[in-house]
Scaffold this motif. Structure first.
Motif, PDB file in Angstrom:
ATOM      1  N   THR A   1       7.510  -2.175   9.048  1.00 52.32           N
ATOM      2  CA  THR A   1       8.380  -2.923   8.141  1.00 52.32           C
ATOM      3  C   THR A   1       9.838  -2.618   8.476  1.00 52.32           C
ATOM      4  O   THR A   1      10.142  -2.064   9.538  1.00 52.32           O
ATOM      5  CB  THR A   1       8.046  -2.580   6.670  1.00 52.32           C
ATOM      6  N   THR A   2      10.736  -2.983   7.593  1.00 55.96           N
ATOM      7  CA  THR A   2      12.167  -2.771   7.816  1.00 55.96           C
ATOM      8  C   THR A   2      12.743  -1.870   6.731  1.00 55.96           C
ATOM      9  O   THR A   2      12.164  -1.728   5.642  1.00 55.96           O
ATOM     10  CB  THR A   2      12.927  -4.107   7.787  1.00 55.96           C
TER      11      THR A   2
ATOM     12  N   LYS B   1       5.966   3.074  -1.194  1.00 55.93           N
ATOM     13  CA  LYS B   1       5.310   1.766  -1.182  1.00 55.93           C
ATOM     14  C   LYS B   1       5.677   1.063   0.122  1.00 55.93           C
ATOM     15  O   LYS B   1       6.873   0.941   0.447  1.00 55.93           O
ATOM     16  CB  LYS B   1       5.766   0.924  -2.370  1.00 55.93           C
ATOM     17  N   ILE B   2       4.656   0.618   0.841  1.00 60.47           N
ATOM     18  CA  ILE B   2       4.859  -0.064   2.118  1.00 60.47           C
ATOM     19  C   ILE B   2       4.359  -1.507   1.979  1.00 60.47           C
ATOM     20  O   ILE B   2       3.226  -1.727   1.548  1.00 60.47           O
ATOM     21  CB  ILE B   2       4.083   0.637   3.258  1.00 60.47           C
ATOM     22  N   PRO B   3       5.191  -2.498   2.311  1.00 59.72           N
ATOM     23  CA  PRO B   3       4.735  -3.887   2.186  1.00 59.72           C
ATOM     24  C   PRO B   3       3.510  -4.170   3.045  1.00 59.72           C
ATOM     25  O   PRO B   3       3.434  -3.747   4.195  1.00 59.72           O
ATOM     26  CB  PRO B   3       5.934  -4.716   2.662  1.00 59.72           C
TER      27      PRO B   3
ATOM     28  N   ARG C   1       6.398 -10.756   2.309  1.00 64.95           N
ATOM     29  CA  ARG C   1       7.685 -11.440   2.270  1.00 64.95           C
ATOM     30  C   ARG C   1       7.569 -12.962   2.104  1.00 64.95           C
ATOM     31  O   ARG C   1       8.579 -13.651   1.907  1.00 64.95           O
ATOM     32  CB  ARG C   1       8.452 -11.120   3.559  1.00 64.95           C
ATOM     33  N   ILE C   2       6.361 -13.478   2.182  1.00 68.11           N
ATOM     34  CA  ILE C   2       6.166 -14.927   2.092  1.00 68.11           C
ATOM     35  C   ILE C   2       6.433 -15.398   0.668  1.00 68.11           C
ATOM     36  O   ILE C   2       5.865 -14.869  -0.297  1.00 68.11           O
ATOM     37  CB  ILE C   2       4.739 -15.338   2.521  1.00 68.11           C
TER      38      ILE C   2
ATOM     39  N   HIS D   1       0.860  -1.178   0.000  1.00 72.36           N
ATOM     40  CA  HIS D   1       0.000   0.000   0.000  1.00 72.36           C
ATOM     41  C   HIS D   1       0.898   1.230   0.000  1.00 72.36           C
ATOM     42  O   HIS D   1       2.112   1.124   0.229  1.00 72.36           O
ATOM     43  CB  HIS D   1      -0.938   0.010   1.220  1.00 72.36           C
ATOM     44  N   GLU D   2       0.328   2.367  -0.306  1.00 69.46           N
ATOM     45  CA  GLU D   2       1.131   3.579  -0.454  1.00 69.46           C
ATOM     46  C   GLU D   2       0.813   4.600   0.630  1.00 69.46           C
ATOM     47  O   GLU D   2      -0.328   4.716   1.091  1.00 69.46           O
ATOM     48  CB  GLU D   2       0.894   4.199  -1.834  1.00 69.46           C
TER      49      GLU D   2
END
Length: 303
Positions: free
Chosen positions: A262-263, A290-292, A297-298, A242-243
């Motif tokens: 997140t990292t 952009k944010i995961p 990460r899967i 998502h942004e």
């Protein structure tokens, strides 16, 4: 002294005996070196490649050999097509640019968004700083939009459309991406020709379109050229995000990542235009990040 030469002779004989007993026919892991097949016909962006000429056939074969036998780099580029082509293709379509130009991007960077040449060209589309700024990309200390997937693709489209308008064909526009519009037009005028395939050019530009064509061939039929890739092997698209917007005066990207669950590593993965830990935003620019999202990460399933 005689004993030394006697020992060396024995070692040589034993070595020759070992090599003479090696039979490549019973070692299938040692594959034959074969010529990659040439197509009967091919085009770039709907413009025919004159494969009826020997020099054109040999040029295409030369770059097919280089690309096909540069195994690890070519394989990584092929695996990345499913990650970056879905981003690039709609932008090309938006600007009315033929889809074949995605192979130019592939030839430029191997679809590595962090690619940087020794000359200083950067990103998927390998923009030099001056050309990047001319086409609307921002470059500052710690932020470099040459590494921005969407924005650099937009900038490349602007360049390509202008080059096509000035040079007349998509093939010449593509060639100019390597040597510049002036570099192409000067040589066309000096040599009295109108076609890329009739021009004498510096070696890199002479090979440039053929390198692009090799990627077109490999992407469309990797198995034919010895690259056995299952559907599950391809890299997954980065579409689970998502942004957010940010325009702080002093931006600590690690803290931004932490604040959004997140990292810094994953923030850089999705936003490669971030080039340092901090950014002094004196001009109060607004950045879209952009944010995961959950499960980003899967890894996908693999057979």
């Amino acid at each position: 002294m005689k004993r030394k030469w006697w020992v060396l002779a024995v070692i040589t004989v034993l070595s020759l005996n070992v090599y003479s007993q090696f039979d490549y026919r019973v070692h299938p892991e040692m594959s034959d070196v074969v010529l990659p097949p040439l197509p009967l016909k091919i085009d770039f962006a709907g413009e025919a490649v004159p494969l009826e000429f020997y020099d054109i056939q040999e040029s295409l074969l030369k770059d097919l050999l280089v690309t096909c036998y540069m195994h690890s780099r070519t394989m990584q580029s092929l695996l990345a097509t499913t990650r970056y082509f879905p981003v690039i293709e709609p932008i090309l379509e938006k600007y009315g640019i033929p889809e074949d130009f995605k192979y130019l991007c592939m030839a430029e960077s191997g679809l590595n968004p962090n690619a940087r040449s020794t000359a200083g060209a950067a990103g998927l589309w390998q923009f030099m700083q001056a050309a990047a700024k001319e086409n609307g990309l921002f470059i500052g200390t710690g932020v470099d939009e040459r590494y921005h997937i969407e924005k650099s693709t937009e900038a490349a489209c602007k360049y390509i459309l202008d080059a096509k308008k000035r040079l007349g064909t998509w093939t010449l526009a593509a060639a100019s991406y390597n040597i510049g519009v002036a570099g192409i037009s000067t040589r066309l005028n000096k040599q009295g020709v109108t076609d890329y395939y009739d021009m004498f050019l510096p070696d890199e530009t002479m090979r440039y379109i053929f390198r692009i064509l090799t990627f077109k061939l490999l992407v469309n039929d990797p198995t034919l050229y010895g690259y056995v890739i299952s559907e599950d092997d391809y890299y997954k698209p980065f579409d689970n995000y998502h942004e957010i917007t940010i325009n702080d005066a002093n931006i600590d990207w690690s803290q931004v990542a932490k604040n959004n669950g997140t990292t810094y590593k994953l923030l850089r993965e999705l936003n490669p235009w971030i080039r340092d830990y901090n950014y002094t935003n004196s001009a109060k620019r607004t950045f879209i990040l952009k944010i995961p999202s959950g499960g980003f990460r899967i890894a996908g399933s693999r057979n």
